[in-house]
Design an enzyme around this catalytic site. Structure first.
Site, mmCIF file in Angstrom:
data_model
loop_
_atom_site.group_PDB
_atom_site.id
_atom_site.type_symbol
_atom_site.label_atom_id
_atom_site.label_comp_id
_atom_site.label_asym_id
_atom_site.label_seq_id
_atom_site.Cartn_x
_atom_site.Cartn_y
_atom_site.Cartn_z
ATOM 1 N N GLY A 192 -8.479 -8.015 4.365
ATOM 2 C CA GLY A 192 -9.277 -8.244 5.562
ATOM 3 C C GLY A 192 -8.480 -8.759 6.748
ATOM 4 N N TYR A 251 11.816 -34.807 -13.312
ATOM 5 C CA TYR A 251 10.362 -34.632 -13.372
ATOM 6 C C TYR A 251 9.768 -34.467 -11.973
ATOM 7 C CZ TYR A 251 9.913 -39.577 -11.999
ATOM 8 O OH TYR A 251 9.975 -40.760 -11.318
ATOM 9 N N ARG A 277 -3.817 -1.203 -6.192
ATOM 10 C CA ARG A 277 -2.945 -2.387 -6.140
ATOM 11 C C ARG A 277 -3.325 -3.290 -7.306
ATOM 12 N NH1 ARG A 277 -5.660 -4.875 -0.661
ATOM 13 N NH2 ARG A 277 -7.754 -5.137 -1.471
ATOM 14 N N SER A 294 13.187 -41.897 -7.224
ATOM 15 C CA SER A 294 12.020 -41.026 -7.087
ATOM 16 C C SER A 294 11.911 -40.696 -5.613
ATOM 17 C CB SER A 294 10.765 -41.734 -7.570
ATOM 18 O OG SER A 294 9.684 -40.850 -7.412
ATOM 19 N N MET A 309 -5.800 -7.106 8.154
ATOM 20 C CA MET A 309 -5.318 -6.017 9.002
ATOM 21 C C MET A 309 -6.365 -4.921 8.961
ATOM 22 S SD MET A 309 -2.325 -7.014 9.742
ATOM 23 C CE MET A 309 -1.080 -8.121 9.160
ATOM 24 N N LYS A 368 0.835 -1.206 0.000
ATOM 25 C CA LYS A 368 0.000 0.000 0.000
ATOM 26 C C LYS A 368 0.865 1.248 0.000
ATOM 27 C CE LYS A 368 -3.896 -0.737 2.114
ATOM 28 N NZ LYS A 368 -4.852 -0.989 3.188
ATOM 29 N N HIS A 404 -15.499 -8.833 2.330
ATOM 30 C CA HIS A 404 -14.509 -9.795 2.824
ATOM 31 C C HIS A 404 -14.787 -11.202 2.276
ATOM 32 C CE1 HIS A 404 -13.181 -12.854 5.785
ATOM 33 N NE2 HIS A 404 -12.061 -12.155 5.717
ATOM 34 N N ARG A 425 -3.684 2.866 8.457
ATOM 35 C CA ARG A 425 -3.946 1.593 7.748
ATOM 36 C C ARG A 425 -2.684 0.752 7.743
ATOM 37 N NH1 ARG A 425 -6.893 5.122 4.375
ATOM 38 N NH2 ARG A 425 -8.987 4.361 3.842
ATOM 39 N N CYS A 472 7.617 -37.791 -6.105
ATOM 40 C CA CYS A 472 6.232 -38.240 -6.253
ATOM 41 C C CYS A 472 5.423 -38.110 -4.981
ATOM 42 C CB CYS A 472 6.195 -39.672 -6.766
ATOM 43 S SG CYS A 472 6.983 -40.814 -5.625
#
Length: 876
Positions: free
Chosen positions: A100, A852, A336, A765, A102, A21, A456, A91, A832
C-alpha cells in the site's frame, strides 16, 4: 549501464536490482507460468533519478522505449495505436515488500480516440469506457496527486442519480458521462490543462510518479518502522494489461497458499467477478472466497490450484499471489512470500520443517523477530466477555483484542492515542488508506466498513500486530458528524467499543483485556533459537511481578534492576524525601536506615523469583529533585513530619533545582557527595543475598553496578565504600558470599578511557539510552520535537533512541569493548538500554562480542530470536 530488463532476463535472486515484484515476475516467467509479459526499470534507475535532480536521463528513456518496442513485437500490438492499442500497467516494486505504499496504474495507453478503437476491437464498449474511467482516476491520483475522493464522490453521485448500488450496474452511457466528469475534475484542478492524450507522456509520467512515490511521507514512515534504507530505491514494472473487467467470465483476485492469520495449510483468498485488481485490494466491493471460483469457473480454479502449489514448492514458503482471469484464461500478475501474523509465521515455519521442506535453521531465519510482539497480545477476559453485547461481526483481519474510545480520523487517533494523550482509542474508518498509517500506529484497534482480508487496513494491521476487524458493511458511518450506527446503536466520538480481531466480533462498551501466554509451536521455535544463539538474554526488571513474567518468557537473569523505582512507592517516598532534605549526616543516616528493610525486602523477593539466576543491581541514578514533592499538600505533610516550616522545604527544593538535570547531580555523583546512600544500598543488597541463600539454598553472587562513571578515580571512590560495607556485612553474618562490582558505560568519556576503568570494573553494561543522548547531544525527552524534520529532510533515517546508531554510538561501544578486554580479558559485557530488545541493535551486539543483552520482559522472546538470527547470519 543496463537499466531495463525484460522479464525473461531476470530471476528471483536479482531482487536488489529488480525489486521483489520484478524478480518474482522474472522467476515465474522462467518457470513457464502464464505471465503477461513486460519489463522492469531497475532500482538503480530510481537512484539515478534522484541523483539527477528528479529527472530521468536520456539513456534510461531510450532503454525504456527499446523494451517497449520488444513488448509490442511479443503482443502483436502497437503502443499508442488508436485502432487496437497495446495497454500496460505500471507498478512499483521495492526490494522489500511495502504494502500500500506505492501505487499502481492500470490501462495506461488509452485516450479519447483509442477508447473508441478499443471498444470496436473488443466488441465491448462498456468494458472499454470502464477501463478508461479507471485509468483517468488512477493517473490523476498517482501521477498528479489529485485525491481519490473527488472521483469517489462523482461515482457515488452518479449511482444515486441512476438509483443503482454497484459500479457494475452503470451502463455504457453512464460510464461515458463519468469519463466526461472525471476529465472536468482533472482540468479544473490543473488550471485548465486537459487530461494527457499522448501515451508516451502518460508512460513517462507514470514511471516518474513511481520513483517519486518512493519518497512520499507514508513511504518514509513505513521505512522508518521497518528499518528499510532510503537509498535502496524502487523498481518500476511495466506489464501488458490483462483485463478482469470484461464480463462474467473475467475476474481478479488475491490468494495465499496458507492462511496468513493462522498459518493453516490450504488455499485462502478472495476474488471478484468482472473487476480489476485494485477493486479487491482497495476493498471497494466485498469479494467472494476463492473456493467459490470452483463453481464460477472450474477450469480456471483447477489450473490456479496446481500453479499455486507449484509456486509454494518452488519458493518453499507461503505465497501471496495476485491473479486475473480474462475471458476464461488465467494469468498470474505477481507472487511474493506472503506477509503473515506472527502466529501464522510460527505455524508455517514448524509445518514446513515437519513437511521436510526447510531446516530448523531456515525456520528460525524465516520469522521476523519484531513480529513476536504480536503473540504476546492481549485477549478478552472471558468472564467479562460472557456479558459482552455483540453489536456486529465482520472479517477477523488481524488478531488480538482491543477496547477503547471511538475516533474517526488518523489525526485524532494520533492526538489521543499512543504517543499522544495515551488514551486507548479505536480508529473507525470507511476504509483506511496509506495516509492513515500514523493513526493506525497510535490506535489499539482498527474497524473498517469496507475492505476484505487483503485490504490495506488488514495487511498493515497484521504487520504491526494491531487488532483489526474489516469489511463491516452493516455500519452506517457519517465521518463529518463523527458518528456511526451498528446493531441498533449510534456511537459518537469518545464512546467505547471493543473489537476481537481473532473472531471478527464487535462489542458495545469497554471489555477488559488480559495478557497472553506462550507455548506449543512458539516453544519449539524458541528452543531452536536457543540452540543457535551465542548471546545470553537477560531482562530489565525492578519488581517480582516483571521478573516472574520475564523468566516465563525465557530471560536468563536480570541485566538491569533500577533501584530508584523501589523508592517511589507511597510508604517509602516520605523517607527518601526526609533523607534528601536532612541537614546533617546523622539525620540522613537515620532516614536511610528506615529504608533498609524496604530495599532489602525488594531484593529478597526478586532473588526468590530468580531462583539462582543472576541480577545486576544499578545503584541510585536519578537526580534527587525527582523525589521531591511538587504538590502543596505533600509539601505541608513533609514539613509536619520533619518538624520544619513549609518555607524551609520550598527553599530546599529550589536549591536542588538543576538547569540540566540529565547531566547534573545524579548517578555515582550522588554517592561521591553522599556516601551513606551507597552504604545503605550495599547493606540491603548483601543482607538480602545472604538471607535468600540461607533460606532457599540458591547460589547468589550479587552484581553491583555503579552508574554514570566517567573517570576511573570516581569509580574507585564509590567502589571502596561498597567493598568496605559489603565486607562488614559478610563479617557480621559470618558469610563468604562472592560479589562483583562493575559500571555502566553511558558517558562518552567512559568509553574513551575504558581500559583504565576496567582496572576497577569487573563488568561493563552499556547504558545506550544515556550514551546516545550524550553522544548526539540531544535530550531523549525533547528530541521528538525536531526529529521529524530530520527524517523529512533525510538527515536521519531512524530514531537513534529506538535503533542503535552503529556509525557513531556503535563506534564508542566497540572501542570500549576492545579497550576493556585489553585490561581484563574475561570482562563480562552487556547492554541494558532500550536497544537491548531491537533486532538490528542485537545483531550489532553479537558482532562486537557482548556477553548478554538485557531488555524489557515482553521483548525477551524477540531478543532470543534476534540473537539466534545474528549467529546464523554470521555462520552463513
Amino acid at each position: 549501464m543496463k537499466y531495463v530488463y525484460a522479464f525473461k532476463e531476470g530471476n528471483k535472486d536479482m531482487r536488489n536490482l529488480l525489486g521483489g515484484k520484478g524478480a518474482n515476475l522474472a522467476e515465474m516467467t522462467n518457470l513457464g507460468l502464464p505471465i503477461p509479459q513486460g519489463f522492469t526499470v531497475t532500482t538503480e534507475a530510481c537512484t539515478d533519478y534522484y541523483k539527477n535532480g528528479k529527472t530521468i536521463s536520456e539513456d534510461i528513456e531510450k532503454q525504456i522505449f527499446d523494451a517497449l518496442a520488444r513488448l509490442e513485437e511479443i503482443q502483436g500490438k502497437k503502443f499508442g495505436d488508436n485502432a487496437d492499442p497495446l495497454l500496460v500497467s505500471v507498478r512499483s516494486g521495492a526490494r522489500a515488500s511495502m504494502p500500500g505504499m506505492m501505487d499502481t496504474i492500470l490501462n495506461l495507453g488509452l485516450n479519447d480516440e483509442a477508447v473508441e478503437g478499443f471498444a470496436t476491437k473488443t466488441g465491448n464498449p462498456r468494458f472499454a469506457y470502464d477501463s478508461y474511467r479507471r485509468f483517468i482516476q488512477m493517473y490523476s491520483d498517482v501521477v498528479m496527486e489529485l485525491s481519490k475522493s473527488f472521483f469517489e464522490k462523482i461515482i457515488d453521485g452518479l449511482k444515486e442519480e441512476k438509483q443503482v448500488q454497484f459500479d457494475t450496474e452503470l451502463t455504457v452511457d453512464d460510464l461515458k458521462e463519468l469519463v466526461k466528469r472525471f476529465k472536468k475534475v482533472y482540468s479544473d484542478h490543473m488550471n485548465g490543462e486537459e487530461f494527457p492524450q499522448n501515451p508516451i507522456d502518460q508512460l513517462m509520467g507514470a514511471v516518474k510518479a513511481v520513483f517519486r512515490s518512493w519518497d512520499n511521507p507514508r513511504a518514509i514512515v513505513y521505512r522508518r518502522m521497518n528499518d528499510i534504507p532510503g537509498d535502496w530505491g524502487t523498481a518500476v514494472n511495466v506489464q501488458a494489461m490483462v483485463f478482469g473487467n470484461m464480463g462474467e467470465t473475467s475476474g481478479t483476485g488475491v490468494a495465499f497458499t496458507r492462511n496468513p492469520s493462522t498459518g493453516e495449510k490450504g488455499i485462502y483468498g478472495e476474488y471478484l467477478i468482472n473487476a480489476q485488481g485494485e477493486d479487491v485490494v482497495a476493498g471497494v466491493r466485498t469479494p467472494q472466497p476463492i473456493t467459490k471460483l470452483a463453481e464460477d469457473l472450474p477450469e480456471c480454479y483447477k489450473e490456479f490450484m496446481e500453479l499455486a502449489t507449484k509456486l509454494e514448492n518452488h519458493y518453499k514458503d507461503m505465497q501471496d499471489m495476485e491473479f486475473t482471469i480474462q475471458e476464461g484464461k488465467l494469468y498470474f500478475l505477481q507472487t511474493r512470500n506472503g506477509k503473515r501474523t506472527a502466529h501464522a509465521a510460527i505455524q508455517i515455519a514448524c509445518d514446513l520443517v515437519d513437511e521436510k521442506m526447510i531446516t530448523e535453521e531456515d525456520a528460525v531465519m524465516r520469522i521476523e523477530a519484531k513480529s513476536l510482539d504480536q503473540l504476546l497480545h492481549p485477549t478478552f477476559d472471558l468472564t467479562e466477555l460472557k456479558n459482552g453485547e455483540v453489536i456486529g461481526e465482520a472479517l477477523p483481519a488481524s488478531p488480538g483484542a482491543a477496547a477503547g474510545k471511538v475516533v474517526f480520523t488518523a489525526e485524532d487517533a494520533k492526538k489521543q492515542g499512543k504517543g499522544g494523550k495515551g488514551e486507548r482509542v479505536i480508529l473507525v474508518r470507511l476504509e483506511t488508506t496509506p495516509e492513515d498509517i500514523e493513526g493506525m500506529v497510535a490506535a489499539q484497534g482498527i474497524l473498517t466498513v469496507r475492505g476484505g482480508m487483503t485490504s490495506h487496513a488488514a495487511v498493515v494491521a497484521r504487520g504491526m500486530g494491531t487488532c483489526c476487524v474489516s469489511g463491516c458493511g452493516a455500519i452506517k458511518i457519517n465521518e463529518e458528524a463523527k458518528e456511526f450506527s451498528l446493531g441498533g446503536n449510534t456511537f459518537h466520538e469518545g464512546d467505547y467499543i471493543s473489537l476481537d480481531g481473532t473472531t471478527g466480533k464487535i462489542y458495545k462498551g469497554d471489555i477488559k483485556t488480559v495478557e497472553a501466554t506462550v507455548s506449543g509451536n512458539f516453544g519449539r521455535i524458541m528452543s531452536w533459537a536457543d540452540k543457535f544463539r551465542k548471546l545470553i538474554v537477560r531482562t530489565n526488571a525492578d519488581n517480582p511481578r516483571d521478573t516472574k513474567k520475564a523468566v516465563e518468557l525465557g530471560a536468563e537473569g536480570i541485566g538491569l534492576c533500577r533501584t530508584e523505582h523501589m523508592f517511589f512507592e507511597e510508604d517509602r517516598i516520605p523517607k527518601i524525601r526526609k533523607m534528601i532534605l536532612s541537614e546533617t549526616l546523622e539525620a540522613r543516616e537515620e532516614a536511610l536506615n528506615e529504608l533498609i528493610p524496604f530495599q532489602k525486602g525488594d531484593f529478597k523477593a526478586m532473588y526468590k523469583e530468580l531462583k539462582g539466576l543472576p541480577m545486576t543491581v544499578r545503584y541510585l541514578d536519578p537526580p534527587l529533585h525527582e523525589f521531591l514533592p511538587t504538590e502543596e499538600e505533600d509539601i505541608i505533610a513533609l514539613a509536619k513530619d520533619m518538624n520544619v516550616s513549609v518555607e524551609h522545604i520550598k527553599e530546599k527544593c529550589s536549591e536542588l533545582h538543576e538547569f540540566n538535570p540529565m547531566m547534573g547531580h545524579r548517578g555515582c555523583r550522588l554517592a561521591v557527595t553522599y556516601p551513606e546512600i551507597a552504604k545503605m544500598q550495599t547493606r540491603a543488597l548483601i543482607e538480602a543475598a545472604i538471607e535468600v541463600q540461607e533460606e532457599d539454598g540458591f547460589e547468589i553472587k550479587p552484581e553491583i553496578m555503579i552508574p554514570l562513571v566517567g573517570e576511573k578515580k570516581e569509580l574507585k571512590f564509590v567502589k571502596d565504600i561498597v567493598v568496605e560495607t559489603a565486607e562488614a556485612v559478610k563479617k557480621e553474618r559470618n558469610s563468604d558470599i562472592e560479589y562483583h562490582i562493575g559500571t555502566m558505560i553511558e558517558i562518552p568519556r567512559a568509553a574513551l578511557t575504558a581500559d583504565e576503568i576496567a582496572e576497577e570494573a569487573e563488568f561493563f553494561s552499556f547504558g545506550t539510552n544515556d550514551l546516545t543522548q550524550m553522544t548526539f547531544g540531544f535530550s531523549r525527552d525533547d528530541a521528538g520535537k525536531f526529529l521529524d524534520a530530520y527524517y523529512k529532510n533525510k538527515i536521519y533515517e531512524s530514531d537513534p533512541f529506538a535503533r542503535l546508531d552503529q556509525n557513531g554510538v556503535g563506534k564508542l561501544v566497540k572501542m570500549a569493548v576492545e579497550k576493556g578486554r585489553v585490561t581484563r580479558p574475561n570482562i563480562k559485557l552487556g547492554i541494558c538500554g532500550e536497544h537491548g530488545g531491537e533486532p538490528s541493535s542485537i545483531e550489532f551486539c553479537h558482532k562486537v562480542g557482548l556477553t548478554y543483552v538485557s531488555c524489557s520482559p515482553y521483548r525477551v522472546p524477540i531478543a532470543r530470536l534476534a540473537a539466534a538470527q545474528a549467529a546464523l547470519k554470521e555462520t552463513k
